[in-house]
Design an enzyme around this catalytic site. Structure first.
Site, PDB file in Angstrom:
ATOM      1  N   HIS A  66       0.847  -1.193   0.000  1.00  0.00           N
ATOM      2  CA  HIS A  66       0.000   0.000   0.000  1.00  0.00           C
ATOM      3  C   HIS A  66       0.883   1.243   0.000  1.00  0.00           C
ATOM      4  O   HIS A  66       1.944   1.267   0.636  1.00  0.00           O
ATOM      5  CB  HIS A  66      -0.907  -0.012   1.228  1.00  0.00           C
ATOM      6  CG  HIS A  66      -1.962   1.058   1.202  1.00  0.00           C
ATOM      7  ND1 HIS A  66      -2.808   1.246   0.131  1.00  0.00           N
ATOM      8  CD2 HIS A  66      -2.302   2.016   2.118  1.00  0.00           C
ATOM      9  CE1 HIS A  66      -3.612   2.255   0.384  1.00  0.00           C
ATOM     10  NE2 HIS A  66      -3.323   2.739   1.579  1.00  0.00           N
ATOM     11  N   HIS A  78      -3.675   8.924   0.897  1.00  0.00           N
ATOM     12  CA  HIS A  78      -3.600   7.632   0.197  1.00  0.00           C
ATOM     13  C   HIS A  78      -4.957   7.288  -0.389  1.00  0.00           C
ATOM     14  O   HIS A  78      -6.005   7.709   0.116  1.00  0.00           O
ATOM     15  CB  HIS A  78      -3.114   6.518   1.131  1.00  0.00           C
ATOM     16  CG  HIS A  78      -3.948   6.302   2.343  1.00  0.00           C
ATOM     17  ND1 HIS A  78      -4.477   5.077   2.693  1.00  0.00           N
ATOM     18  CD2 HIS A  78      -4.368   7.162   3.328  1.00  0.00           C
ATOM     19  CE1 HIS A  78      -5.167   5.186   3.821  1.00  0.00           C
ATOM     20  NE2 HIS A  78      -5.112   6.434   4.229  1.00  0.00           N
ATOM     21  N   CYS A 167      -3.965   2.481  -5.546  1.00  0.00           N
ATOM     22  CA  CYS A 167      -3.161   3.389  -4.722  1.00  0.00           C
ATOM     23  C   CYS A 167      -1.785   3.654  -5.334  1.00  0.00           C
ATOM     24  O   CYS A 167      -1.208   4.734  -5.136  1.00  0.00           O
ATOM     25  CB  CYS A 167      -3.016   2.839  -3.303  1.00  0.00           C
ATOM     26  SG  CYS A 167      -2.154   1.240  -3.199  1.00  0.00           S
TER      27      CYS A 167
END
Length: 236
Positions: A66, A78, A167
Site C-alpha cells: 500500500h 492515500h 493506490c
C-alpha cells in the site's frame, strides 16, 4: 455471504502473489548499489519527523503493498477502496477507519476515496519504506511541495480499478507525473505466462469433462467446457 466472498478473494490474491514471487526474479542491483536491507531493517519504521512533505511511503500488506504521499504534520494522503462515500456525505462517519467490509464493497463497486490519515493509521502496524520506488520508476521525482499539492488536489471520492486505478497509480501520478503500477505490470506478466502455458489448456479441458460428468451435459456445462479451452489454445 460477504465473509465467504472476502475469504475467496483473499485466497485468490494470495495464490497470485505466491505464483508471482516464484516466477519473477528479484530486481538486479546496479554496480555500486548497497546490498538489500534485511527484513528487520526494512521493518524499522522511521519517526514521522524524518519524513519530508512529498515523500512516498509504502507499507507491505499480506497480499500487496500500500502506498501514500506524506503531507507533513504526521498526515498521509492515500487512495483506498471504500463504498461509504457513495452512500453518505457524513464526513465524520467517512473519516472513521475503513473496515474490511467497506474496503471489499469498494473494490466490487469500483469506488474509492483519496483520504488523509495519520502515519500510524496508514501503516497499521507495518514497517514503512521511504521513497523506495524512486530507483525503479522513471522519470525522476517532482519537487516535494509539488508532489504534496498534487495529492491534496485529488482528495475526495474517486473511481477505483484494482488493475488500472489503484493506490500505486495515485502516488506515481503525484510523485513522478505519470500514473503507473509495478504490481499491475507483474500481475499482467504472470497472467500472460499462465495463458501461454499449453498445459493449462489440457487442465481446463479435463475440468470441463469432469463438470459435465458430474453435473450432466447442458448448455451451462458444455459451452464453458468447450469455449474456455478453445480460447486458451488460440491465445497460447
Amino acid at each position: 455471504m460477504l465473509d465467504t466472498l472476502t475469504f475467496l478473494l483473499e485466497k485468490l490474491f494470495l495464490l497470485a502473489h505466491i505464483k508471482l514471487s516464484s516466477l519473477l526474479p528479484p530486481p538486479a542491483r546496479e554496480r555500486g548499489d548497497p546490498p538489500p536491507a534485511s527484513r528487520q531493517q526494512q521493518q524499522q519504521q522511521p519517526p514521522p519527523h524524518s519524513f519530508q512533505r512529498g515523500d512516498l511511503l509504502e507499507v507491505p500488506r499480506t497480499l500487496f503493498t500500500h502506498f501514500g504521499i506524506y503531507l507533513g504534520e504526521n498526515r498521509v494522503a492515500h487512495l483506498i477502496p471504500d463504498i461509504l462515500p457513495a452512500l453518505t456525505s457524513d464526513a465524520r462517519h467517512i473519516q472513521e477507519m475503513v473496515t474490511n467490509t467497506r474496503l471489499l464493497l469498494g473494490v466490487l463497486s469500483k469506488r474509492a476515496s483519496v483520504r488523509v490519515d495519520s502515519v500510524e493509521d496508514f501503516a497499521y502496524g507495518a514497517g514503512i519504506l521511504l521513497n523506495a520506488m524512486d530507483r525503479a520508476v522513471r522519470p525522476s521525482p517532482l519537487p516535494g511541495e509539488e508532489v504534496a499539492r498534487r495529492a491534496e488536489r485529488l482528495l475526495g471520492s474517486v473511481s477505483y480499478s484494482l488493475l488500472w486505478n489503484n493506490c500505486e497509480h495515485f502516488v506515481t501520478h503525484c510523485r513522478y507525473g505519470s500514473a503507473q503500477s509495478l504490481q499491475t505490470d507483474k500481475f499482467c506478466e504472470w497472467l500472460k505466462s499462465l495463458i501461454r502455458d499449453r498445459r493449462n489448456v489440457l487442465l481446463t479441458a479435463l475440468l470441463g469433462v469432469l463438470s459435465m460428468a458430474c453435473l450432466g451435459v447442458s448448455s451451462g456445462t458444455a459451452l464453458p467446457a468447450l469455449f474456455i479451452p478453445f480460447t486458451l489454445w488460440m491465445a497460447s
